[in-house]
Design a protein around this motif. Structure first.
Motif, PDB file in Angstrom:
ATOM      1  N   LEU A 136       0.834  -1.196   0.000  1.00  0.00           N
ATOM      2  CA  LEU A 136       0.000   0.000   0.000  1.00  0.00           C
ATOM      3  C   LEU A 136       0.871   1.250   0.000  1.00  0.00           C
ATOM      4  N   ASP A 137       0.523   2.211  -0.853  1.00  0.00           N
ATOM      5  CA  ASP A 137       1.273   3.466  -0.849  1.00  0.00           C
ATOM      6  C   ASP A 137       0.661   4.423   0.172  1.00  0.00           C
ATOM      7  N   ALA A 138       1.199   5.652   0.248  1.00  0.00           N
ATOM      8  CA  ALA A 138       0.798   6.591   1.293  1.00  0.00           C
ATOM      9  C   ALA A 138      -0.680   6.948   1.206  1.00  0.00           C
ATOM     10  N   SER A 139      -1.203   7.142  -0.008  1.00  0.00           N
ATOM     11  CA  SER A 139      -2.615   7.518  -0.146  1.00  0.00           C
ATOM     12  C   SER A 139      -3.530   6.366   0.248  1.00  0.00           C
ATOM     13  N   GLU A 140      -3.144   5.142  -0.107  1.00  0.00           N
ATOM     14  CA  GLU A 140      -3.949   3.979   0.275  1.00  0.00           C
ATOM     15  C   GLU A 140      -3.915   3.768   1.789  1.00  0.00           C
ATOM     16  N   LEU A 141      -2.765   4.004   2.382  1.00  0.00           N
ATOM     17  CA  LEU A 141      -2.663   3.899   3.836  1.00  0.00           C
ATOM     18  C   LEU A 141      -3.547   4.941   4.508  1.00  0.00           C
ATOM     19  N   GLU A 142      -3.575   6.144   3.954  1.00  0.00           N
ATOM     20  CA  GLU A 142      -4.423   7.197   4.497  1.00  0.00           C
ATOM     21  C   GLU A 142      -5.883   6.765   4.483  1.00  0.00           C
ATOM     22  N   SER A 143      -6.318   6.169   3.382  1.00  0.00           N
ATOM     23  CA  SER A 143      -7.697   5.692   3.282  1.00  0.00           C
ATOM     24  C   SER A 143      -7.975   4.607   4.304  1.00  0.00           C
ATOM     25  N   LEU A 144      -7.010   3.718   4.484  1.00  0.00           N
ATOM     26  CA  LEU A 144      -7.189   2.611   5.421  1.00  0.00           C
ATOM     27  C   LEU A 144      -7.214   3.119   6.858  1.00  0.00           C
ATOM     28  N   ALA A 145      -6.425   4.137   7.143  1.00  0.00           N
ATOM     29  CA  ALA A 145      -6.419   4.699   8.495  1.00  0.00           C
ATOM     30  C   ALA A 145      -7.757   5.363   8.816  1.00  0.00           C
ATOM     31  N   ARG A 146      -8.372   6.000   7.805  1.00  0.00           N
ATOM     32  CA  ARG A 146      -9.676   6.636   8.014  1.00  0.00           C
ATOM     33  C   ARG A 146     -10.790   5.608   8.153  1.00  0.00           C
ATOM     34  N   ASP A 147     -10.671   4.539   7.372  1.00  0.00           N
ATOM     35  CA  ASP A 147     -11.729   3.528   7.380  1.00  0.00           C
ATOM     36  C   ASP A 147     -11.099   2.140   7.432  1.00  0.00           C
ATOM     37  N   PRO A 148     -10.927   1.569   8.627  1.00  0.00           N
ATOM     38  CA  PRO A 148     -10.273   0.263   8.756  1.00  0.00           C
ATOM     39  C   PRO A 148     -11.198  -0.922   8.485  1.00  0.00           C
ATOM     40  N   SER A 149     -12.405  -0.667   7.998  1.00  0.00           N
ATOM     41  CA  SER A 149     -13.355  -1.772   7.807  1.00  0.00           C
ATOM     42  C   SER A 149     -12.849  -2.861   6.866  1.00  0.00           C
ATOM     43  N   PRO A 150     -11.995  -2.571   5.853  1.00  0.00           N
ATOM     44  CA  PRO A 150     -11.492  -3.676   5.021  1.00  0.00           C
ATOM     45  C   PRO A 150     -10.736  -4.732   5.816  1.00  0.00           C
ATOM     46  N   PHE A 151     -10.273  -4.364   7.039  1.00  0.00           N
ATOM     47  CA  PHE A 151      -9.540  -5.320   7.871  1.00  0.00           C
ATOM     48  C   PHE A 151     -10.457  -6.332   8.571  1.00  0.00           C
ATOM     49  N   GLU A 152     -11.749  -6.140   8.462  1.00  0.00           N
ATOM     50  CA  GLU A 152     -12.659  -7.046   9.159  1.00  0.00           C
ATOM     51  C   GLU A 152     -12.417  -8.487   8.700  1.00  0.00           C
ATOM     52  N   GLY A 153     -12.141  -9.358   9.655  1.00  0.00           N
ATOM     53  CA  GLY A 153     -11.880 -10.757   9.338  1.00  0.00           C
ATOM     54  C   GLY A 153     -10.425 -11.074   9.057  1.00  0.00           C
TER      55      GLY A 153
END
Length: 346
Positions: free
Chosen positions: A122-139
């Motif tokens: 993940l690049d910096a922009s993708e990390l930023e998105s993940l930090a704002r919305d961690p729901s993709p980590f569910e499971g």
């Protein structure tokens, strides 16, 4: 045609792993065995490392992981750097590099962040998105967060410090998880590059992780090639394709049974050396597909059936690579399947 003999010292690989573990005292040390353990045989190398206590292994592709699981059995982590890890029943751990992979995965995984390689992760922009919305980590059960150093073999390069800063900052924005940072050279960069899991590859196999300084690792491979024929030529006679080498004196020429089909690059023409009966002899003429010629004039007892060492203490993979403008990794991974392989036990 007689085979060359490639000797691989499993004991040296294990001792190299232990030495790296002593240096990287902050956490565990994995074994990177991608590309068939850098060409030396993952089915032999990985079990030796496991017997020594290694519990984490990395490969590049799913099929490598499937074969490695068959060799190792249950227990050790086998992580696949190239994303999706294939069948769940294979017991592989994927390294997740994209949002799509994160969303699609359930269960244990490693997350890779790109902090300066611009390859996978993940690049910096993708990390930023993940930090704002961690729901993709569910499971997703996050075993490690990792990144990969781009210039660890150049300790003074400013990108090393930038990657350390970026990795620390990025990990601080993610759910807490163990970290995996240093590669072979990174282990020698100091405490800033320590983590919960180091991932050495080349250093296990004797490649120098500290270029410009004495190699701290033990040599692992020795390559010996049999002499097929010894002939005498007169001054003015040429040797090999292109008549690229001309004898300046009465010369005895030994022809050995290996060539570029066996992973010995044509670029070492006239640059490499061999060792026969304890004496160093120069390579002459061009490297052919199956044959190489050397000047054994100063070793009058040299005869057919003798073995000439091309890789060993006098000329290791790094040295051979330096003669032709490549790296030791490429030399090891190119060694062909026509050699008889002998494994010294760990």
């Amino acid at each position: 045609m007689p085979q060359g003999l490639l000797t691989i010292d499993l004991g040296a690989i294990v001792r190299n792993w232990r030495k790296l573990g002593a240096i990287h005292s902050s956490g565990a040390v994995a074994g990177v065995v991608k590309a068939d353990a850098y060409g030396l045989g993952a089915a032999q190398v990985a079990p030796a490392l496991r017997a020594a206590g290694c519990k984490h292994f990395f490969v590049a592709q799913t099929e490598e992981g499937v074969r490695l699981r068959q060799s190792l059995g249950e227990g050790p982590m086998i992580a696949v750097l190239g994303g999706g890890a294939g069948p769940r029943e294979a017991g592989l751990t994927p390294v997740l590099n994209t949002f799509d992979e994160i969303r699609a995965h359930r269960g244990p995984a490693i997350l890779q962040l790109d902090t300066g390689m611009a390859r996978l992760g993940l690049d910096a922009s993708e990390l930023e998105s993940l930090a704002r919305d961690p729901s993709p980590f569910e499971g997703v059960e996050l075993l490690y967060v990792m990144t990969h150093l781009a210039v660890a073999d150049e300790p003074s390069h400013p990108l090393n410090a930038r990657q350390a800063e970026r990795f620390a900052e990025a990990c601080g924005r993610l759910p807490p998880a163990p970290r995996s940072f240093a590669n072979s050279s990174g282990i020698f960069l100091g405490d800033r590059f320590a983590s919960d899991l180091a991932r050495p590859g080349c250093a296990l196999y004797g490649i120098n992780p500290t270029p410009g300084h004495p190699n701290p690792m033990e040599p692992v491979v020795r390559l010996e090639i049999p002499v097929l024929q010894v002939r005498s030529i007169e001054p003015g006679q040429t040797v090999g394709y292109g008549a690229s080498w001309t004898a300046a004196r009465p010369t005895r020429v030994a022809t050995i049974s290996a060539g570029y089909a066996d992973g010995l690059p044509r670029a070492i023409d006239g640059r490499a050396k061999g060792v026969i009966r304890g004496a160093t002899v120069p390579m002459i003429g061009r490297v052919s597909m199956d044959l190489i010629t050397l000047d054994v004039t100063d070793v009058p007892e040299a005869a057919p059936g003798d073995m000439i060492e091309l890789l060993g203490p006098a000329q290791d993979a790094d040295a051979l690579a330096g003669l032709c403008g490549t790296i030791g990794y490429e030399i090891l991974t190119s060694l062909g399947n026509r050699y008889e392989r002998r494994y010294l036990p760990a």
